[in-house]
Design a protein around this motif. Structure first.
Motif, PDB file in Angstrom:
ATOM      1  N   ALA A 148       0.824  -1.204   0.000  1.00 23.40           N
ATOM      2  CA  ALA A 148       0.000   0.000   0.000  1.00 23.40           C
ATOM      3  C   ALA A 148       0.861   1.259   0.000  1.00 23.40           C
ATOM      4  CB  ALA A 148      -0.939  -0.004   1.212  1.00 23.40           C
ATOM      5  N   VAL A 149       1.970   1.221   0.744  1.00 19.86           N
ATOM      6  CA  VAL A 149       2.873   2.372   0.800  1.00 19.86           C
ATOM      7  C   VAL A 149       3.434   2.694  -0.582  1.00 19.86           C
ATOM      8  CG1 VAL A 149       5.109   3.166   1.674  1.00 19.86           C
ATOM      9  CG2 VAL A 149       3.489   2.071   3.231  1.00 19.86           C
ATOM     10  N   PHE A 150       3.828   1.662  -1.323  1.00 23.76           N
ATOM     11  CA  PHE A 150       4.434   1.867  -2.642  1.00 23.76           C
ATOM     12  C   PHE A 150       3.418   1.861  -3.774  1.00 23.76           C
ATOM     13  CE2 PHE A 150       8.135   0.642  -0.183  1.00 23.76           C
ATOM     14  CZ  PHE A 150       9.163   1.378  -0.761  1.00 23.76           C
ATOM     15  N   GLY A 151       2.204   1.440  -3.487  1.00 16.64           N
ATOM     16  CA  GLY A 151       1.171   1.446  -4.504  1.00 16.64           C
ATOM     17  C   GLY A 151       1.273   0.329  -5.511  1.00 16.64           C
ATOM     18  N   ARG A 152       1.950  -0.743  -5.162  1.00 10.16           N
ATOM     19  CA  ARG A 152       2.040  -1.886  -6.069  1.00 10.16           C
ATOM     20  C   ARG A 152       2.529  -3.108  -5.306  1.00 10.16           C
ATOM     21  NH1 ARG A 152       7.463  -1.637  -9.903  1.00 10.16           N
ATOM     22  NH2 ARG A 152       8.998  -1.254  -8.258  1.00 10.16           N
ATOM     23  N   ASN A 153       2.306  -4.270  -5.909  1.00 11.49           N
ATOM     24  CA  ASN A 153       2.796  -5.531  -5.362  1.00 11.49           C
ATOM     25  C   ASN A 153       4.111  -5.863  -6.045  1.00 11.49           C
ATOM     26  OD1 ASN A 153       3.224  -8.056  -4.351  1.00 11.49           O
ATOM     27  ND2 ASN A 153       1.254  -8.907  -4.960  1.00 11.49           N
ATOM     28  N   ALA A 154       5.217  -5.707  -5.323  1.00 12.05           N
ATOM     29  CA  ALA A 154       6.553  -5.920  -5.882  1.00 12.05           C
ATOM     30  C   ALA A 154       7.487  -6.320  -4.753  1.00 12.05           C
ATOM     31  CB  ALA A 154       7.050  -4.639  -6.552  1.00 12.05           C
ATOM     32  N   PRO A 155       8.635  -6.948  -5.078  1.00 12.92           N
ATOM     33  CA  PRO A 155       9.595  -7.295  -4.023  1.00 12.92           C
ATOM     34  C   PRO A 155      10.039  -6.056  -3.251  1.00 12.92           C
ATOM     35  CG  PRO A 155      10.164  -8.380  -6.083  1.00 12.92           C
ATOM     36  CD  PRO A 155       9.089  -7.393  -6.408  1.00 12.92           C
ATOM     37  N   LYS A 156      10.115  -6.191  -1.942  1.00 13.85           N
ATOM     38  CA  LYS A 156      10.474  -5.073  -1.080  1.00 13.85           C
ATOM     39  C   LYS A 156      11.848  -5.310  -0.461  1.00 13.85           C
ATOM     40  CE  LYS A 156       6.487  -2.970  -1.614  1.00 13.85           C
ATOM     41  NZ  LYS A 156       5.938  -3.801  -2.718  1.00 13.85           N
ATOM     42  N   VAL A 157      12.701  -4.286  -0.540  1.00 15.44           N
ATOM     43  CA  VAL A 157      14.063  -4.362  -0.016  1.00 15.44           C
ATOM     44  C   VAL A 157      14.248  -3.260   1.020  1.00 15.44           C
ATOM     45  CG1 VAL A 157      16.520  -4.225  -0.563  1.00 15.44           C
ATOM     46  CG2 VAL A 157      14.936  -5.313  -2.185  1.00 15.44           C
ATOM     47  N   LEU A 158      14.745  -3.616   2.179  1.00 18.06           N
ATOM     48  CA  LEU A 158      15.057  -2.657   3.235  1.00 18.06           C
ATOM     49  C   LEU A 158      16.516  -2.268   3.135  1.00 18.06           C
ATOM     50  CD1 LEU A 158      14.378  -1.227   5.987  1.00 18.06           C
ATOM     51  CD2 LEU A 158      15.118  -3.358   7.096  1.00 18.06           C
ATOM     52  N   GLU A 159      16.799  -0.964   3.089  1.00 16.16           N
ATOM     53  CA  GLU A 159      18.178  -0.492   3.133  1.00 16.16           C
ATOM     54  C   GLU A 159      18.377   0.306   4.411  1.00 16.16           C
ATOM     55  OE1 GLU A 159      21.685   1.843   0.701  1.00 16.16           O
ATOM     56  OE2 GLU A 159      19.656   1.873  -0.110  1.00 16.16           O
ATOM     57  N   ILE A 160      19.368  -0.082   5.186  1.00 13.30           N
ATOM     58  CA  ILE A 160      19.664   0.588   6.453  1.00 13.30           C
ATOM     59  C   ILE A 160      20.956   1.371   6.288  1.00 13.30           C
ATOM     60  CG2 ILE A 160      20.189   0.276   8.894  1.00 13.30           C
ATOM     61  CD1 ILE A 160      18.507  -2.264   8.834  1.00 13.30           C
ATOM     62  N   GLY A 161      20.855   2.694   6.369  1.00  6.55           N
ATOM     63  CA  GLY A 161      22.011   3.573   6.245  1.00  6.55           C
ATOM     64  C   GLY A 161      22.368   3.823   4.796  1.00  6.55           C
ATOM     65  N   PHE A 162      21.904   4.944   4.238  1.00  2.00           N
ATOM     66  CA  PHE A 162      22.153   5.193   2.809  1.00  2.00           C
ATOM     67  C   PHE A 162      23.085   6.362   2.541  1.00  2.00           C
ATOM     68  CE2 PHE A 162      17.933   7.067   3.861  1.00  2.00           C
ATOM     69  CZ  PHE A 162      18.204   8.413   3.647  1.00  2.00           C
ATOM     70  N   GLY A 163      23.689   6.917   3.583  1.00  3.87           N
ATOM     71  CA  GLY A 163      24.653   7.995   3.359  1.00  3.87           C
ATOM     72  C   GLY A 163      24.027   9.180   2.662  1.00  3.87           C
ATOM     73  N   MET A 164      24.596   9.570   1.522  1.00  3.07           N
ATOM     74  CA  MET A 164      24.057  10.693   0.751  1.00  3.07           C
ATOM     75  C   MET A 164      23.099  10.234  -0.346  1.00  3.07           C
ATOM     76  SD  MET A 164      25.139  13.243   2.363  1.00  3.07           S
ATOM     77  CE  MET A 164      24.692  14.618   1.286  1.00  3.07           C
TER      78      MET A 164
END
Length: 236
Positions: free
Chosen positions: A50-66
């Protein structure tokens, strides 16, 4: 935007708060694009589709710098959605700016402690992948206990990962790389994709920091493990 929380002290944190200068352009990007790219913290499970508005693989990234590598990975993997978490304002603003400039819609940003997000907002089995690239190595031995990649934190992450999903770590500090490998090897539900360290996959770009380190003779180590399937029908 929910930029902070009133949570009590904890033994695990995904960040160390450092002061950084927020440029006018970075603040303007947050003000202008947070409604488009930002997700505010709330202590309840969210539906990532619902957050992304589609059914797709979700990847969590922790710490993305710039945010440059995050943006490039999202461009290279348009079929996946990325929930990128960091607490540092300049990086948050810069990532907002980059996403808007490149017209990318498969990244959402959270400015919060990732431990809170993992514990309180992510449903079990909701993630296809987890990226943690170049976390603070805490070079001094007496500070090693502050490192993010330790068994208690990985234990919090693994229930959120689908069977067949992956966790990808990278570091330019060899001693930390060895520790990361030992930590992940300690979980029987995980299987290494390589005999030790992995080749850098095509989706992870070389950062400027990484390229400079290589010119100085520094190594970079990627570690990729898969969560095993335990059902007769295979991964779902």
């Amino acid at each position: 935007m929910n930029a902070s929380s009133d949570t009590p002290p904890r033994s695990i944190r995904s960040f160390v708060l450092r002061q950084g200068h927020m440029t006018a352009a970075q603040q303007r990007a947050i003000d202008e694009y947070w409604a488009r790219f930002g997700v505010d913290y709330r202590a309840e499970i969210i539906d990532l589709n619902a957050v992304f508005g589609r059914n797709a693989p979700k990847v969590l990234e922790i710490g993305f710098g710039m945010g440059a590598a995050t943006t490039e990975i999202a461009r290279r993997l348009p079929e996946s959605d990325f929930l990128a978490i960091d607490v540092h304002g300049p990086g948050v603003g810069n990532l907002c700016k980059l996403l808007a400039e490149q017209g990318l819609e498969n990244v959402k940003i959270m400015r919060h402690d990732a431990v809170d997000v993992v514990e309180n907002m992510l449903a079990d089995g909701s993630l296809h992948g987890i990226h943690i690239f170049f976390p603070d190595p805490w070079h001094k031995k007496r500070h090693h206990k502050r490192r993010l990649i330790q068994a208690p934190f990985v234990a919090k992450l693994l229930p959120k990962l689908q069977s067949g999903g992956y966790i990808h770590l990278a570091t330019d500090w060899e001693e930390y790389a060895v520790q990361m490998l030992e930590v992940l090897n300690g979980f029987p539900e995980l299987a290494n994709t390589a005999d030790g360290f992995a080749a850098t996959p095509a989706y992870r770009p070389e950062t400027k920091f990484e390229a400079r380190g290589k010119r100085l003779g520094h190594g970079v180590w990627d570690i990729i493990f898969i969560k095993k399937c335990f059902n007769a029908q295979g991964c779902t």
